[in-house]
Design a protein around this motif. Structure first.
Motif, PDB file in Angstrom:
ATOM      1  N   UNK A  73       0.715  -1.141  -0.129  1.00 24.68           N
ATOM      2  CA  UNK A  73      -0.103  -0.019  -0.044  1.00 24.68           C
ATOM      3  C   UNK A  73       0.917   1.424  -0.219  1.00 24.68           C
ATOM      4  N   UNK A  74       0.359   2.300  -0.711  1.00 22.28           N
ATOM      5  CA  UNK A  74       0.949   3.554  -0.561  1.00 22.28           C
ATOM      6  C   UNK A  74       1.150   4.328   0.950  1.00 22.28           C
ATOM      7  N   UNK A  75       2.304   4.370   1.453  1.00 25.17           N
ATOM      8  CA  UNK A  75       2.376   5.215   2.732  1.00 25.17           C
ATOM      9  C   UNK A  75       1.680   6.490   2.682  1.00 25.17           C
ATOM     10  N   UNK A  76       0.924   6.702   3.754  1.00 27.40           N
ATOM     11  CA  UNK A  76       0.274   7.962   4.028  1.00 27.40           C
ATOM     12  C   UNK A  76       1.322   9.282   3.614  1.00 27.40           C
ATOM     13  N   UNK A  77       2.514   9.109   4.350  1.00 27.68           N
ATOM     14  CA  UNK A  77       3.471  10.312   4.135  1.00 27.68           C
ATOM     15  C   UNK A  77       4.202  10.396   2.942  1.00 27.68           C
ATOM     16  N   UNK A  78       3.812   9.430   1.854  1.00 33.03           N
ATOM     17  CA  UNK A  78       4.414   9.658   0.699  1.00 33.03           C
ATOM     18  C   UNK A  78       3.484  10.169  -0.497  1.00 33.03           C
ATOM     19  N   UNK A  79       2.034  10.436   0.216  1.00 31.57           N
ATOM     20  CA  UNK A  79       1.198  11.172  -0.678  1.00 31.57           C
ATOM     21  C   UNK A  79       1.414  12.704  -0.753  1.00 31.57           C
ATOM     22  N   UNK A  80       1.628  13.249  -2.015  1.00 29.34           N
ATOM     23  CA  UNK A  80       2.177  14.494  -2.126  1.00 29.34           C
ATOM     24  C   UNK A  80       1.108  15.883  -1.912  1.00 29.34           C
ATOM     25  N   UNK A  81      -0.139  15.432  -1.886  1.00 33.63           N
ATOM     26  CA  UNK A  81      -1.191  16.473  -1.553  1.00 33.63           C
ATOM     27  C   UNK A  81      -2.488  15.768  -1.610  1.00 33.63           C
TER      28      UNK A  81
END
Length: 167
Positions: A73-81
């Protein structure tokens, strides 16, 4: 800059150096953030579309037509906006197959599309060359009808070279 400010000062801004490329980048930025049009909360949530895509990908894998690589899963802290609430972040590999592979007889004639034959302009038909499969099966991406091709190497990527292959 926000949309209201852009419209208020459009005449002045449009005359500035590099105005058109900068405006294009601004509009693209607004679009990917879901800020071009008002979001309709009655629209189908992205999670439902991603579920259907996952089912179709599973069918293709089960039939042996494609191979799937599992992603964490995509880590929350990697989401750019932040995006609208009915949208959902996903990776390209979650909604399609990246660099699919096929097999065929080496002597089979196959369509080959070198990068110079893909336009950087929108909705331009792609031309192709015919080559023996044995010459192109290694070192090139295998595509089929309906596949999306996106250049991933500079300068073609920066020029926006992409297309949808249609037979």
């Amino acid at each position: 800059m926000n949309p209201e400010r852009l419209l208020k000062h459009f005449e002045q801004i449009s005359k500035a150096s590099e105005a058109v490329p900068r405006l294009r980048r601004f509009i693209l930025d607004l679009a990917v953030r879901g800020k071009i049009v008002e979001q309709d909360l009655n629209d189908e949530p992205a999670v439902e579309l991603l579920r259907r895509i996952g089912q179709e990908k599973g069918r293709l894998v089960k039939e042996g037509l494609r191979k799937e690589k599992q992603l964490p899963p995509m880590p929350e802290e990697e989401l750019p906006f932040q995006i609208p609430s009915i949208w959902q972040w996903s990776r390209l590999a979650e909604v399609g197959f990246v660099n699919p592979r096929n097999s065929a007889d080496d002597g089979l004639q196959a369509s080959f599309v070198p990068m110079p034959l893909i336009s950087a302009d929108y909705r331009i038909s792609v031309r192709h060359e015919m080559r023996p499969w044995g010459e192109i099966k290694i070192g090139y991406t295998h595509l089929a009808d309906g596949d999306v091709a996106l250049a991933k190497i500079t300068p073609c990527f920066e020029n926006g070279k992409s297309t949808v292959f249609e037979v």
